[in-house]
Write an enzyme that holds these catalytic residues in place. Structure first.
Site, PDB file in Angstrom:
ATOM      1  CB  CYS A   1     -43.014  34.624 -12.370  1.00  0.00           C
ATOM      2  SG  CYS A   1     -41.570  35.667 -12.454  1.00  0.00           S
TER       3      CYS A   1
ATOM      4  NE  ARG B   1     -34.148  38.405 -14.525  1.00  0.00           N
ATOM      5  CZ  ARG B   1     -35.289  38.793 -15.094  1.00  0.00           C
ATOM      6  NH1 ARG B   1     -35.396  39.989 -15.636  1.00  0.00           N
ATOM      7  NH2 ARG B   1     -36.328  37.993 -15.121  1.00  0.00           N
TER       8      ARG B   1
ATOM      9  CG  HIS C   1     -39.011  30.350 -12.634  1.00  0.00           C
ATOM     10  ND1 HIS C   1     -37.956  31.208 -12.521  1.00  0.00           N
ATOM     11  CD2 HIS C   1     -38.491  29.179 -13.056  1.00  0.00           C
ATOM     12  CE1 HIS C   1     -36.861  30.576 -12.866  1.00  0.00           C
ATOM     13  NE2 HIS C   1     -37.142  29.336 -13.193  1.00  0.00           N
TER      14      HIS C   1
END
Lengths: 252, 467
Positions: free
Chosen positions: A100, A134, A202
């Protein structure tokens, strides 16, 4: 289960106190355990702001994700001190996993909503643009790098859209079957360049993807000892947790 | 009273929905509120405005439910009446449902006070609809980042909600959490800080899951004299001068007694008194302090504050003791984020003796879709009790992930079992638990609701909406 392998490795955890947004620690635990179960001594060094470190001594580097605010705090330190040395070592084949924020920092630049460009290190021929929404959710992808029919599963949560160039033969790490990946458009997830990996999966990407953990360990052993062979592990829960995600989210 | 036909229609639809959802065996904790609001968007405002002495709002990551319930006990001890979303449904639908339930058929709210536990994302809207007398902020930890994006956003959200409070309102803030105390820096209204002064627990070193060691105001490293847990402690920033505010309501002489709870002395401008808390867990001292600060703001007498804490029994899955036969013991403890989970593990490892463990992990919307936090939680802390664990099982939608996590924390892969069905997993664990053994059931939020239903079907625990 402990084998007798004395090939010791040094893992560097970069900015562990700043880049620790989502269970990044799971990757360190995974590398430690998988080495321990094979009798490979692995030491972890935490390298943060103002610390000096010679990356030539490292066998493996991990950089996690951070919030915007904390990434701003380390930006200068990384640009000026650690980044250039890290890039030099990675160009020479140092295995590296960046997740990330760490992945973005290693690209060419990050362009914000206002059009401002924050320069990255340009190690990955990749660039990131801020998105208005997002990209959040479970990801199931195919990763031929890890072997025939091998998958990659995880969770993504990023607003940046990353696009890959083609300098030096950079490749996406995987092709998404479910989820968004690098930019929600081209199905690519993450990047592989030399022995370095960037990914949006992530936090704890390695526990459920033991093949990726072992790929990194094998590259590190090969580089240091000329022999990247690894004793296979049973991987019972690793496999069932991996398969459960693939079953649940890839069928849609 | 509600005079508008539309408001009454919303109220009645909500009341019918509460009745119906219970008939079919659900708690009816948020759907009826959502339905009422669709018909009459102003319903919550209209009902809350009738509270005789106003409302107190409790928000933050951990401790919302416990703090609210402690405050509710204190209010009950003062012989005042109360509207409270006590089942823990803390989004706007659940809060509205609690008010719908509390209202008469004609739409009158007879309660003196409201106690509202609210999710951090909902508080800006809630403050607009219910103009509260005060807001308590317990702490900020990573939780459900798939909803909030980043913890910084959550903090900013609560900060902006405080800015919209009516002028006579008060912010009740945790002095020991630099993320909470930092929002007091720019707040224009009245602030009451609470915190722990006693340094007999905690350490000089920071533990694993602290959210930050950098000043939120200037970005420089915070200097700590003492850590309690996470980023909570005695801190200061040598660069910008931000420091832990001296709390007006504070605690000394703490004595932890494992699963039997704790004792401590509370100091307030009104006086000092000794508290015996039967609820285990160091973090519950913060909850008791927060509830005390809120009660003092509501002018509750000291006697009621003491009686409320004394009478408080953990319930609703916060280290809740289950009634079992034959000398067997079982606890139900919600886990939903790293710090809360670490504190549960800390209490669990204080008990020495044969034990069994069942961890139930779901990833429904109310749990957070992202379960990365399992790797931030310090399951490695189980190490000292691993030889005492007679069985370890997992369940829930993410039970296999949990089994994997426990394997990497040192539990042998062959010693673990996974049962996808929650009620079967609970039945099996209870069956296995022998005399002198303690069973710990650790569920996430929606898994707790499932566990409660399963336990009540097995005859072990009351239905959660009746508590």
């Amino acid at each position: 289960m402990v084998q007798n392998d004395r090939r010791a490795l040094r893992l560097v955890h970069l900015y562990p106190d700043l880049l620790n947004l989502y269970g990044d620690r799971g990757n360190i635990i995974t590398l430690l355990r998988r080495c321990q179960w094979r009798g490979i001594p692995l030491t972890v060094e935490r390298v943060s702001l103002h610390d000096r470190f010679a990356f030539a001594d490292a066998d493996l580097v991990f950089m996690g994700g951070g919030s915007d605010r904390e990434q701003t705090l380390l930006f200068q330190d990384f640009q000026q001190h650690k980044g250039p040395a890290l890039v030099e070592a990675a160009e020479a084949g140092l295995p590296l996993l960046s997740v990330c924020g760490g992945y973005q920092l290693l690209g060419r630049y990050y362009r914000t909503h206002t059009g401002e460009e924050m320069p990255g290190l340009g190690f990955f021929d990749a660039w990131t643009e801020a998105g208005s929404t997002r990209l959040i959710g479970n990801v199931v992808a195919e990763a031929p790098l890890l072997g025939e029919g091998m998958g990659l599963v995880g969770f993504e949560n990023h607003s940046g859209r990353t696009f890959l160039g083609d300098r030096g033969g950079i490749q996406p790490l995987a092709q998404v079957i479910a989820g968004q990946g690098n930019n929600g458009k081209d199905k690519g997830e993450g990047a592989v360049y030399k022995n370095a990996i960037g990914t949006y999966l992530h936090g704890p990407v390695l526990p459920k993807n033991p093949a990726l953990a072992d790929w990194l360990l094998a590259r590190a052993l090969e580089r240091r000892y000329g022999d990247g062979s690894l004793t296979p592990l049973a991987d019972r829960w690793e496999q069932s947790a991996h398969d459960a995600v693939a079953r649940r989210f890839a069928s849609r | 009273m509600l005079h508008s036909p539309r408001m009454l229609a919303g109220l009645w639809a909500g009341k019918t929905a509460i009745w119906l959802t219970r008939r079919i065996g659900h708690g009816g904790t948020s759907f009826p509120g959502g339905l009422g609001r669709r018909i009459a968007p102003g319903l919550l405002s209209a009902l809350a405005a009738q509270l005789k002495q106003g409302a107190m709002v409790i928000t933050g990551t951990n401790g919302k439910t416990t703090t609210s319930k402690m405050l509710a006990e204190m209010i009950a001890a003062s012989k005042l009446t109360l509207t409270h979303n006590r089942a823990g449904a803390n989004l706007v639908g659940g809060i509205t449902a609690a008010f719908i339930e509390s209202a008469s058929v004609g739409g009158s709210i007879a309660s003196d006070l409201g106690v509202i536990e609210v999710d951090e994302a909902t508080i800006p809207q809630l403050v607009r609809e219910v103009r509260p007398k005060g807001v308590v902020v317990t702490n900020f930890f990573r939780d459900q980042l798939d909803r909030f994006g980043e913890l910084d956003k959550t903090v900013t959200l609560v900060e902006s909600a405080l800015a919209a409070l009516p002028p006579q309102s008060v912010a009740i803030l945790n002095a020991d959490d630099p993320l909470v105390a930092s929002i007091g820096r720019h707040y224009k209204g009245r602030i009451v800080y609470f915190g722990i002064d006693d340094r007999s627990y905690g350490s000089r070193e920071m533990t694993q899951s602290a959210e930050t060691r950098f000043c939120r105001l200037c970005g420089h490293p915070l200097v700590y004299d003492w850590f309690f847990f996470g980023q909570l402690g005695h801190y200061r920033c040598d660069h910008c001068g931000f420091a832990r505010p001296q709390p007006k309501i504070h605690v000394s002489q703490i004595e932890l007694k494992g699963e039997d709870g704790s004792a401590f002395t509370v100091h307030a401008p009104q006086g000092s008194w000794r508290v015996e808390l039967s609820t285990p867990g160091f973090y519950n001292i913060y909850n008791a302090l927060a509830a005390t600060a809120a009660a003092l703001r509501l002018d509750l007498p000291e006697r009621s504050i003491q009686a409320g804490l004394q009478g408080y029994r953990t319930n609703f899955g916060r280290m809740e003791r289950l009634e079992l036969d034959g000398g067997r013991r079982a606890f139900l403890a919600l886990i939903k984020n790293p710090t809360g989970c670490d504190e549960v593990l800390r209490t669990l490892t204080q008990n020495r003796g044969p034990k069994r463990l069942l961890v139930i992990i779901n990833d429904n919307a109310a749990d957070g879709r992202d379960i990365s936090w399992l790797w931030d939680a310090d399951f490695e802390a189980l190490a000292p009790v691993l030889p005492e664990l007679r069985s370890v099982a997992t369940s829930g939608l993410r039970g296999e992930d949990m089994a994997l996590r426990l394997t990497y924390a040192g539990v042998a892969a062959d010693a673990l079992t996974y049962e996808p069905d929650v009620s079967q997993a609970i039945a099996a664990a209870l069956e296995m638990t022998g005399p002198d053994e303690t069973l710990y059931i650790l569920p996430t939020y929606t898994a707790l609701l499932e566990a409660k239903t399963a336990l009540s079907n097995l005859g072990h625990s009351p239905r959660y909406w009746e508590e």
